[in-house]
Scaffold this motif. Structure first.
Motif, short mmCIF file in Angstrom:
data_model
loop_
_atom_site.label_atom_id
_atom_site.label_comp_id
_atom_site.label_asym_id
_atom_site.label_seq_id
_atom_site.Cartn_x
_atom_site.Cartn_y
_atom_site.Cartn_z
N ILE A 177 -54.04 -4.06 29.10
CA ILE A 177 -53.38 -3.95 27.79
C ILE A 177 -54.18 -4.63 26.69
CG2 ILE A 177 -51.07 -3.73 28.77
CD1 ILE A 177 -50.68 -6.71 27.86
N SER A 178 -55.46 -4.82 26.93
CA SER A 178 -56.28 -5.51 25.92
C SER A 178 -56.35 -4.72 24.62
CB SER A 178 -57.68 -5.75 26.46
OG SER A 178 -58.32 -4.52 26.79
N GLY A 179 -56.17 -3.40 24.68
CA GLY A 179 -56.22 -2.58 23.47
C GLY A 179 -54.87 -2.11 23.00
N PHE A 180 -53.81 -2.80 23.45
CA PHE A 180 -52.45 -2.36 23.11
C PHE A 180 -52.18 -2.55 21.62
CE2 PHE A 180 -47.77 -2.26 23.46
CZ PHE A 180 -47.63 -1.22 24.38
N THR A 181 -51.44 -1.62 21.05
CA THR A 181 -51.05 -1.67 19.65
C THR A 181 -50.35 -3.00 19.34
OG1 THR A 181 -50.75 0.73 19.58
CG2 THR A 181 -49.63 -0.54 17.87
N ASP A 182 -50.66 -3.58 18.19
CA ASP A 182 -50.01 -4.81 17.77
C ASP A 182 -48.56 -4.51 17.38
OD1 ASP A 182 -49.25 -7.26 16.82
OD2 ASP A 182 -50.59 -7.27 15.09
N ILE A 183 -47.63 -5.00 18.18
CA ILE A 183 -46.22 -4.77 17.90
C ILE A 183 -45.50 -6.08 17.57
CG2 ILE A 183 -46.07 -2.64 19.25
CD1 ILE A 183 -44.83 -4.36 21.51
N SER A 184 -46.25 -7.10 17.26
CA SER A 184 -45.63 -8.39 16.96
C SER A 184 -44.73 -8.25 15.73
CB SER A 184 -46.70 -9.45 16.70
OG SER A 184 -47.58 -9.04 15.66
N GLY A 185 -43.55 -8.84 15.83
CA GLY A 185 -42.60 -8.81 14.72
C GLY A 185 -41.80 -7.54 14.60
N ILE A 186 -41.97 -6.60 15.54
CA ILE A 186 -41.21 -5.34 15.51
C ILE A 186 -40.10 -5.41 16.54
CG2 ILE A 186 -41.30 -2.84 15.74
CD1 ILE A 186 -44.26 -2.98 15.02
N GLU A 187 -38.90 -5.08 16.12
CA GLU A 187 -37.76 -5.03 17.04
C GLU A 187 -37.69 -3.63 17.64
OE1 GLU A 187 -32.85 -5.22 16.96
OE2 GLU A 187 -34.00 -5.09 15.10
N PHE A 188 -37.60 -3.57 18.96
CA PHE A 188 -37.43 -2.29 19.65
C PHE A 188 -36.05 -2.28 20.31
CE2 PHE A 188 -41.99 -2.57 19.29
CZ PHE A 188 -42.37 -1.26 19.04
N VAL A 189 -35.31 -1.22 20.04
CA VAL A 189 -33.98 -1.05 20.61
C VAL A 189 -33.94 0.28 21.35
CG1 VAL A 189 -31.52 -0.82 20.13
CG2 VAL A 189 -32.91 -2.37 18.75
N VAL A 190 -33.54 0.25 22.61
CA VAL A 190 -33.35 1.48 23.37
C VAL A 190 -31.87 1.85 23.28
CG1 VAL A 190 -33.31 2.50 25.67
CG2 VAL A 190 -35.26 1.12 24.95
N ALA A 191 -31.59 3.02 22.73
CA ALA A 191 -30.22 3.52 22.61
C ALA A 191 -29.97 4.47 23.78
CB ALA A 191 -30.03 4.24 21.28
N SER A 192 -29.26 3.98 24.79
CA SER A 192 -29.06 4.76 26.00
C SER A 192 -27.81 4.28 26.72
CB SER A 192 -30.26 4.64 26.94
OG SER A 192 -30.01 5.27 28.18
N ASP A 193 -27.10 5.19 27.34
CA ASP A 193 -25.93 4.82 28.13
C ASP A 193 -26.22 4.88 29.62
OD1 ASP A 193 -23.99 4.40 25.98
OD2 ASP A 193 -24.27 6.52 25.60
N VAL A 194 -27.46 5.16 29.98
CA VAL A 194 -27.85 5.18 31.39
C VAL A 194 -28.08 3.75 31.86
CG1 VAL A 194 -29.67 5.88 32.99
CG2 VAL A 194 -28.84 7.49 31.26
N ASP A 195 -27.44 3.36 32.96
CA ASP A 195 -27.59 1.99 33.45
C ASP A 195 -28.32 1.92 34.78
OD1 ASP A 195 -25.69 3.02 35.14
OD2 ASP A 195 -24.11 1.58 34.63
N ASN A 196 -29.02 2.98 35.15
CA ASN A 196 -29.74 3.01 36.43
C ASN A 196 -30.94 2.08 36.41
OD1 ASN A 196 -28.57 5.76 35.71
ND2 ASN A 196 -28.77 5.94 37.91
N PRO A 197 -31.23 1.42 37.55
CA PRO A 197 -32.48 0.66 37.66
C PRO A 197 -33.66 1.61 37.83
CG PRO A 197 -31.36 0.69 39.77
CD PRO A 197 -30.45 1.39 38.79
N LEU A 198 -34.85 1.06 37.88
CA LEU A 198 -36.03 1.91 38.06
C LEU A 198 -36.11 2.49 39.46
CD1 LEU A 198 -38.74 2.94 36.83
CD2 LEU A 198 -39.81 0.90 37.82
N LEU A 199 -35.78 1.67 40.47
CA LEU A 199 -36.04 2.02 41.87
C LEU A 199 -34.76 2.11 42.68
CD1 LEU A 199 -39.03 -0.45 42.43
CD2 LEU A 199 -39.15 1.97 41.76
#
Length: 387
Positions: A177-199
């Motif tokens: 992730i050395s070239g990852f976009t600078d997202i510092s100071g940005i709030e990310f909100v996931v709007a979803s009603d799915v509560d399943n885990p990944l696995l």
């Protein structure tokens, strides 16, 4: 009178439903189309005052598609305390949805890359808050495509970039992730009603991959791929993922968080790479659209969606609207294409009555084709009963 419906899928957008209902009522009404984070979220938010931003991005098969997100420079047109925060509403289905598959399902190779490109554009535009609506996903790639579009690199043991899609993650050795976009100071909100885990048996592959065309062998392969993603994220990205010190895969930490399995694992990537918060889709979007301000003083709220059924009771838009209206002491009725809920179920959900297009036209195909005109007639009937 406040008209706050979701879309009638396959027939009318939420804005079109609101307009048709308002026209049929014959009295002044405020139109506030709503959405729960799935298909139609961008349309609903744009209808409430956001601006549509359209660009060419990578579709789930790698072919270019034209996709949109919604933008507002001061956060929300409602005048709420969130003003002053440039906000983008990104709907995964716009770029990476099942409807973007030109030739049928591709469960092993479909990618969420285009969703990441929409996010990257919003960040470049100056967004300080990004709302990511998850629903209708075509891929089961753990959000790797989305993360790749933001600068992450998913590498095999030879340092070679992996091919797109979930299946390729079985060869994942390292995440850079050395070239990852600078997202510092940005709030990310996931709007979803799915509560399943990944696995696991309730995870992204087991529950949702079959809906995207995966057979049992492919589901098993995708489960292994997502397990590998979570394990490598733990080892090389500093994330709490799915592997404990004994090397045994377990759905835990980020991978086990409710919602990590949403949209084929895009929820996991949002938590892991974006530091997102997962919020109930309809609740968050009602706040964003200023529902609380609009409902004050209303005599009646009219909500609805194409099919009022058991799925509606699991946090879909009409139920969220009814719950929010109840807090303001305003009664709620619903319009729909078809109704599969009893009077008792409706009342328990906070809806006093429901009016269905099938009450006027029993043929479902004709209901779909003539939904707009039928909806105006239905609204006139509602007005005669309630106003």
């Amino acid at each position: 009178m406040l008209v706050a419906p979701d879309k009638f899928k396959g027939s009318l957008t939420a804005a079109e439903v609101a307009a048709r209902v308002a026209a049929g009522l014959g009295v002044p009404a405020v139109e506030l189309p709503v959405a729960d984070g799935g298909d139609g979220t961008v349309d609903a938010v744009v209808a409430c005052g956001f601006t549509r931003v359209t660009l060419e991005v990578t579709g789930p098969t790698g072919l270019p598609v034209r996709a949109s997100y919604a933008w507002h420079p001061t956060g929300t047109p409602s005048g709420s305390p969130d003003q002053g925060r440039p906000t983008a509403v990104v709907e995964l289905a716009e770029a990476s949805g099942l409807r973007r598959l030109p030739g049928g399902p591709e469960p092993l190779t479909a990618t969420s890359h285009g969703t990441g490109e929409l996010i990257a554009d919003a960040v470049a535009r100056g967004a300080r808050r990004v709302v990511l609506g998850l629903g209708g996903s075509a891929s089961t790639d753990g959000g790797a495509g989305m993360a790749r579009a933001l600068g992450a690199r998913f590498l095999d043991a030879d340092g070679k970039e992996l091919e797109p899609g979930g299946a390729a993650l079985t060869a994942l050795d390292r995440i850079d992730i050395s070239g990852f976009t600078d997202i510092s100071g940005i709030e990310f909100v996931v709007a979803s009603d799915v509560d399943n885990p990944l696995l696991g048996p309730h995870g992204a592959a087991a529950v949702y991959a079959p809906q995207k065309g995966a057979n049992p062998a492919e589901v098993k392969l995708l489960e292994a791929a997502l397990t590998r993603l979570a394990a490598v994220a733990t080892r090389t990205h500093g994330l709490v993922g799915a592997v404990e010190h004994d090397g045994t895969p377990r759905p835990m930490g980020v991978a086990g968080a409710p919602g990590a399995g949403a949209a084929g694992g895009v929820g996991f990537a949002a938590l892991a790479f974006l530091g997102a918060e997962i919020r109930p889709g309809i609740d968050y979007l009602l706040d964003l659209l200023g529902f609380g301000e609009q409902v004050r003083g209303a005599r009646l709220v009219i909500t609805g969606e194409g099919s009022l059924d058991g799925q509606s009771l699991r946090g879909k838009a009409p139920i969220g609207v009814a719950q929010a209206a109840a807090k303001a002491g305003v009664p709620v009725v619903a319009v729909c294409g078809r109704r599969a809920l009893s009077d008792d179920e409706l009342r328990a959900a906070g809806i006093e009555a429901a009016y269905a297009l099938t009450d006027l036209e029993p043929d479902p195909e004709r209901c779909m084709a003539d939904a707009g005109a039928l909806l105006e007639r239905l609204a006139a009937r509602l007005a005669a009963d309630r106003l």
